[in-house]
Design a protein around this motif. Sequence first.
Motif, mmCIF file in Angstrom:
data_model
loop_
_atom_site.group_PDB
_atom_site.id
_atom_site.type_symbol
_atom_site.label_atom_id
_atom_site.label_comp_id
_atom_site.label_asym_id
_atom_site.label_seq_id
_atom_site.Cartn_x
_atom_site.Cartn_y
_atom_site.Cartn_z
ATOM 1 N N ILE A 38 0.685 -1.130 0.114
ATOM 2 C CA ILE A 38 0.070 0.034 0.037
ATOM 3 C C ILE A 38 0.878 1.173 -0.009
ATOM 4 N N PHE A 39 0.866 1.866 -1.145
ATOM 5 C CA PHE A 39 1.656 3.231 -1.100
ATOM 6 C C PHE A 39 1.355 4.041 -0.476
ATOM 7 N N SER A 40 2.440 4.987 0.255
ATOM 8 C CA SER A 40 2.501 5.995 0.804
ATOM 9 C C SER A 40 1.797 7.128 -0.104
ATOM 10 N N HIS A 41 1.254 8.180 0.777
ATOM 11 C CA HIS A 41 0.673 9.303 -0.168
ATOM 12 C C HIS A 41 2.051 10.060 -0.962
ATOM 13 N N ASP A 42 3.182 10.288 -0.546
ATOM 14 C CA ASP A 42 4.441 10.745 -0.866
ATOM 15 C C ASP A 42 4.681 10.120 -2.188
ATOM 16 N N VAL A 43 4.429 8.755 -2.086
ATOM 17 C CA VAL A 43 5.005 7.973 -3.250
ATOM 18 C C VAL A 43 4.068 7.941 -4.459
ATOM 19 N N VAL A 44 2.871 7.981 -4.278
ATOM 20 C CA VAL A 44 1.522 8.118 -5.101
ATOM 21 C C VAL A 44 1.817 9.426 -5.761
ATOM 22 N N ALA A 45 1.975 10.394 -5.076
ATOM 23 C CA ALA A 45 2.365 11.877 -5.883
ATOM 24 C C ALA A 45 3.528 12.097 -6.580
ATOM 25 N N ASN A 46 4.510 11.186 -6.484
ATOM 26 C CA ASN A 46 5.803 11.392 -7.007
ATOM 27 C C ASN A 46 5.836 10.467 -8.471
ATOM 28 N N GLN A 47 5.513 11.122 -9.806
ATOM 29 C CA GLN A 47 5.436 10.557 -10.915
ATOM 30 C C GLN A 47 6.647 9.668 -11.258
ATOM 31 N N LYS A 48 7.742 10.135 -10.790
ATOM 32 C CA LYS A 48 9.028 9.435 -11.152
ATOM 33 C C LYS A 48 9.096 8.029 -10.320
ATOM 34 N N VAL A 49 8.965 8.084 -8.858
ATOM 35 C CA VAL A 49 9.060 6.912 -8.273
ATOM 36 C C VAL A 49 7.950 6.001 -8.776
ATOM 37 N N GLN A 50 6.752 6.324 -9.123
ATOM 38 C CA GLN A 50 6.049 5.457 -9.693
ATOM 39 C C GLN A 50 6.391 4.505 -10.991
ATOM 40 N N TRP A 51 6.963 5.537 -11.961
ATOM 41 C CA TRP A 51 7.368 5.015 -13.195
ATOM 42 C C TRP A 51 8.685 4.183 -13.040
ATOM 43 N N ASP A 52 9.764 4.342 -12.097
ATOM 44 C CA ASP A 52 10.626 3.735 -11.943
ATOM 45 C C ASP A 52 10.026 2.352 -11.241
ATOM 46 N N PHE A 53 9.246 2.382 -10.376
ATOM 47 C CA PHE A 53 8.556 0.931 -9.971
ATOM 48 C C PHE A 53 7.962 0.202 -10.989
ATOM 49 N N MET A 54 7.264 0.709 -11.840
ATOM 50 C CA MET A 54 6.372 -0.021 -13.070
ATOM 51 C C MET A 54 7.621 -0.596 -13.762
ATOM 52 N N GLN A 55 8.743 0.124 -14.254
ATOM 53 C CA GLN A 55 9.619 -0.329 -15.051
ATOM 54 C C GLN A 55 10.371 -1.310 -14.462
ATOM 55 N N TYR A 56 10.788 -1.281 -13.208
ATOM 56 C CA TYR A 56 11.543 -2.454 -12.315
ATOM 57 C C TYR A 56 10.698 -3.683 -12.541
ATOM 58 N N ASN A 57 9.483 -3.618 -12.233
ATOM 59 C CA ASN A 57 8.396 -4.917 -12.337
ATOM 60 C C ASN A 57 8.315 -5.281 -13.615
ATOM 61 N N ALA A 58 8.261 -4.583 -14.855
ATOM 62 C CA ALA A 58 8.199 -5.027 -16.042
ATOM 63 C C ALA A 58 9.321 -5.916 -16.218
ATOM 64 N N ARG A 59 10.516 -5.292 -15.972
ATOM 65 C CA ARG A 59 11.774 -6.079 -16.208
ATOM 66 C C ARG A 59 11.930 -7.591 -15.300
ATOM 67 N N LEU A 60 11.417 -7.305 -14.368
ATOM 68 C CA LEU A 60 11.492 -8.705 -13.457
ATOM 69 C C LEU A 60 10.500 -9.869 -14.138
ATOM 70 N N ARG A 61 9.293 -9.339 -14.666
ATOM 71 C CA ARG A 61 8.339 -10.238 -15.380
ATOM 72 C C ARG A 61 9.155 -10.709 -16.626
ATOM 73 N N GLU A 62 9.751 -9.915 -17.519
ATOM 74 C CA GLU A 62 10.519 -10.425 -18.622
ATOM 75 C C GLU A 62 11.517 -11.231 -18.207
ATOM 76 N N MET A 63 12.217 -11.047 -17.406
ATOM 77 C CA MET A 63 13.455 -11.924 -17.213
ATOM 78 C C MET A 63 13.027 -13.184 -16.169
ATOM 79 N N GLY A 64 11.756 -13.170 -15.731
ATOM 80 C CA GLY A 64 11.492 -14.355 -14.723
ATOM 81 C C GLY A 64 12.511 -14.590 -13.789
ATOM 82 N N LEU A 65 13.048 -13.488 -13.181
ATOM 83 C CA LEU A 65 14.019 -13.478 -12.150
ATOM 84 C C LEU A 65 13.702 -14.460 -10.852
ATOM 85 N N ARG A 66 14.373 -15.379 -10.770
ATOM 86 C CA ARG A 66 14.256 -16.176 -9.501
ATOM 87 C C ARG A 66 14.765 -15.518 -8.228
ATOM 88 N N GLY A 67 13.727 -15.558 -7.177
ATOM 89 C CA GLY A 67 14.300 -14.624 -5.931
ATOM 90 C C GLY A 67 13.426 -13.406 -6.038
#
Length: 127
Positions: A38-67
């Motif tokens: 559950i994201f804090s209000h500060d994170v929700v208001a920060n577009q860059k943090v949201q973008w970085d988080f979504m990019q990070y997770n897209a790469r995890l899905r692509e790579m299927g990284l163990r762990g």
Amino acid sequence: MDRKLGPYLIEADLFEDDLGQVCRARDERSSQNVWLRIFSHDVVANQKVQWDFMQYNARLREMGLRGLWPVTEVISDGTVTLAASPWLEGTTLMELIQKGPFDPDMARTVTEQLAEILEGAHRAGLV
């Protein structure tokens, strides 16, 4: 006490960090346990943090990284933004550390697993 956010019934608060709160929840649609951030209000208001988080997770899905496990769903209703990931059963590294010093075999196992995770994260450009 249990509380509900979207289709998720929160069963236990686990911890808080810079991004917000992390809970164990049950997806009422599938009856599966999930990690729920559950994201804090500060994170929700920060577009860059949201973008970085979504990019990070897209790469995890692509790579299927163990762990490392990706977010499977993000829900936002304008006041609360949450992200769900599959629940993995087992002992966390924090729980192992809190039990006291590792014996040499356990130390080697944990170190090898962490190295494998970091290697995959480096290959994916995550760190």
